[in-house]
Design a protein around this motif. Structure first.
Motif, PDB file in Angstrom:
ATOM      1  N   ALA A  67      41.255  39.307  42.902  1.00 52.40           N
ATOM      2  CA  ALA A  67      42.516  39.770  43.454  1.00 52.40           C
ATOM      3  C   ALA A  67      43.723  38.579  43.785  1.00 52.40           C
ATOM      4  O   ALA A  67      44.606  37.892  44.010  1.00 52.40           O
ATOM      5  N   PHE A 114      53.688  45.378  44.493  1.00 54.83           N
ATOM      6  CA  PHE A 114      53.368  45.972  45.050  1.00 54.83           C
ATOM      7  C   PHE A 114      51.965  47.058  44.034  1.00 54.83           C
ATOM      8  O   PHE A 114      50.771  47.437  45.054  1.00 54.83           O
ATOM      9  N   ARG A 168      49.123  45.716  43.118  1.00 51.46           N
ATOM     10  CA  ARG A 168      48.095  44.437  43.704  1.00 51.46           C
ATOM     11  C   ARG A 168      47.650  45.447  44.711  1.00 51.46           C
ATOM     12  O   ARG A 168      46.273  45.912  44.849  1.00 51.46           O
ATOM     13  N   HIS A 169      48.286  47.151  45.081  1.00 54.66           N
ATOM     14  CA  HIS A 169      47.542  47.905  45.542  1.00 54.66           C
ATOM     15  C   HIS A 169      46.371  48.816  45.234  1.00 54.66           C
ATOM     16  O   HIS A 169      45.881  49.611  45.575  1.00 54.66           O
ATOM     17  N   PHE A 170      46.806  49.001  43.745  1.00 53.88           N
ATOM     18  CA  PHE A 170      46.539  50.587  42.701  1.00 53.88           C
ATOM     19  C   PHE A 170      45.849  49.889  41.260  1.00 53.88           C
ATOM     20  O   PHE A 170      45.281  50.153  41.626  1.00 53.88           O
ATOM     21  N   ARG A 215      45.195  46.903  39.818  1.00 54.36           N
ATOM     22  CA  ARG A 215      44.279  46.074  40.423  1.00 54.36           C
ATOM     23  C   ARG A 215      42.894  46.808  40.633  1.00 54.36           C
ATOM     24  O   ARG A 215      41.615  46.067  40.341  1.00 54.36           O
ATOM     25  N   ARG A 216      42.928  47.967  41.743  1.00 51.94           N
ATOM     26  CA  ARG A 216      41.821  48.552  42.001  1.00 51.94           C
ATOM     27  C   ARG A 216      41.007  49.079  40.546  1.00 51.94           C
ATOM     28  O   ARG A 216      39.813  49.021  40.593  1.00 51.94           O
ATOM     29  N   ASP A 251      55.649  47.011  38.549  1.00 51.49           N
ATOM     30  CA  ASP A 251      55.754  48.462  38.744  1.00 51.49           C
ATOM     31  C   ASP A 251      56.356  49.405  38.397  1.00 51.49           C
ATOM     32  O   ASP A 251      56.507  51.084  38.882  1.00 51.49           O
TER      33      ASP A 251
END
Length: 402
Positions: free
Chosen positions: A186, A195, A198-200, A202-203, A355
């Motif tokens: 990360a 956004f 990074r928050h969805f 990459r998980r 995005d």
């Protein structure tokens, strides 16, 4: 900084990390960070076969004890002004952390990056040759006399996220190191991710990367899988059917997630390559054009309105204009000025930010993909104009872009 010295006082450096002997990982890291000369000192007979394709025989030096290793150092005749990287063959570190340590260590004479389990002289060192013998002995035998005094005379930099750490012959120990390397992914992409990425994204991508990196699949194969998913999504978007549009948009989002997997696998396996980089860029743009074309043809096939086909041509023209603006930006703005310009950085990040796939999905869900097509057609020209205005006066970039 031209020389890196790897201490192989035992065979632990042969422990595979993501199916690659750790000592190979260190050699690849060092060379990619600009070290022209990488030397290994220690039990060469056991590790030679693992590194023979990476280093010439003259870079492999046999030593069974610290005294012999010190003799090797004297024979190397290192430049007194040169700063040498010295580390053990069984230390696991990621590229970003090592790069940041090297940058921070430039201002001190002898620097050390601490292990995650602090309290011993083990670690990664950067020093002038006059301290190498002392460091070598401390790394070879951490309990040796003088090891504690060495720590009092160096500037220590803390590790982070559980790295660097040592591996031994235990498989579970290497597995723990692998998890730490996955954990720092990360940080390696935080500056360029949007956004949602990074928050969805990459998980999810890290979930797949964790599985694939322990297989024989290559990053380029992951890239081709991703482009196949994206092109299938574009084909469905070209049909005159709501559900086809929705599934096509979902596949496009999944393609974007998979696009993160190839880079993560490449970084974890140290398989980054120029070909892979350009393959990734080419396939990304291919999928983008296909998706935009698919949306335009889908809208046309559903309504018969030729405005959507003209909007597609207008959008493709905007891509060309934006590409020219980016080329002019690269020519006009020096790297230092670019890094100091928040506006330029934000604009250029828009090129790699995917995005917008979620916007496509949202508009497909409410059956208004025409909003995206028309907005994107205008947006490409606005991007080009904004970039041109920020860099239109050579010699005054610094004043303009702040």
């Amino acid at each position: 900084m031209k020389t890196a010295l790897i201490i192989a006082s035992n065979d632990n450096g042969l422990q595979p990390v993501f199916r690659v002997p750790n000592i190979r990982r260190l050699i690849l890291l060092a060379t990619r960070l600009g070290f022209d000369n990488v030397h290994i000192v220690g039990r060469i007979n056991s590790i030679a076969s693992a590194v023979s394709d990476l280093l010439p025989g003259s870079s492999l030096h046999t030593a069974e004890e610290p005294a012999q290793a010190k003799d090797v150092l004297q024979q190397m005749n290192l430049n007194e002004q040169e700063r040498v990287l010295i580390l053990k063959a069984d230390v696991v570190i990621d590229r970003l952390s090592l790069s940041e340590f090297l940058e921070g260590a430039q201002s001190v004479r002898t620097a050390r990056m601490e292990l995650a389990s602090n309290g011993t002289p083990d670690g990664i060192y950067m020093s002038h040759p006059d301290h190498l013998s002392e460091i070598l002995e401390a790394l070879w035998v951490p309990s040796a006399t003088g090891a504690e005094s060495l720590l009092r005379n160096v500037v220590s930099f803390p590790g982070r996220n559980g790295l660097p750490r040592l591996v031994d012959s235990r498989e579970n120990d290497a597995g723990a190191a692998e998890e730490k390397l996955i954990g720092v992914l990360a940080a390696q992409t935080a500056q360029s991710d949007g956004f949602m990425a990074r928050h969805f994204d990459r998980r999810i991508s890290r979930f797949f990367s964790r599985k694939l990196v322990r297989t024989g699949i290559t990053p380029n194969q992951v890239t081709l899988i991703g482009v196949s998913i994206g092109l299938t999504g574009a084909l469905l978007l070209s049909l005159a059917n709501y559900w086809a549009h929705l599934v096509g948009a979902m596949l496009f989002v999944f393609c974007v997630i998979v696009d993160g997997v190839d880079g993560e696998v490449a970084r974890l396996k140290l398989m980054e390559s120029r070909f892979g980089h350009y393959l990734d860029i080419t396939t990304d743009n291919l999928v983008h054009v296909a998706v935009f074309a698919g949306i335009a043809f889908g809208l046309y096939n559903g309504s018969g309105n030729r405005l959507y086909l003209w909007a597609l041509w207008f959008l493709l023209g905007g891509f060309a204009v934006a590409a020219v603006a980016v080329y002019q930006c690269i020519k006009r703005v020096d790297p230092k000025t670019f890094k100091q310009s928040p506006k330029l950085v934000r604009l250029m990040k828009m090129l790699s930010n995917r995005d917008f796939a979620y916007l496509v999905l949202l508009l497909a869900l409410i059956d208004h993909l025409e909003w995206f097509l028309l907005g994107a057609a205008v947006g490409t020209y606005l991007f080009a104009v904004g970039l041109w205005l920020l860099t239109s006066r050579p010699g005054k970039e610094a004043a303009q872009v702040q």
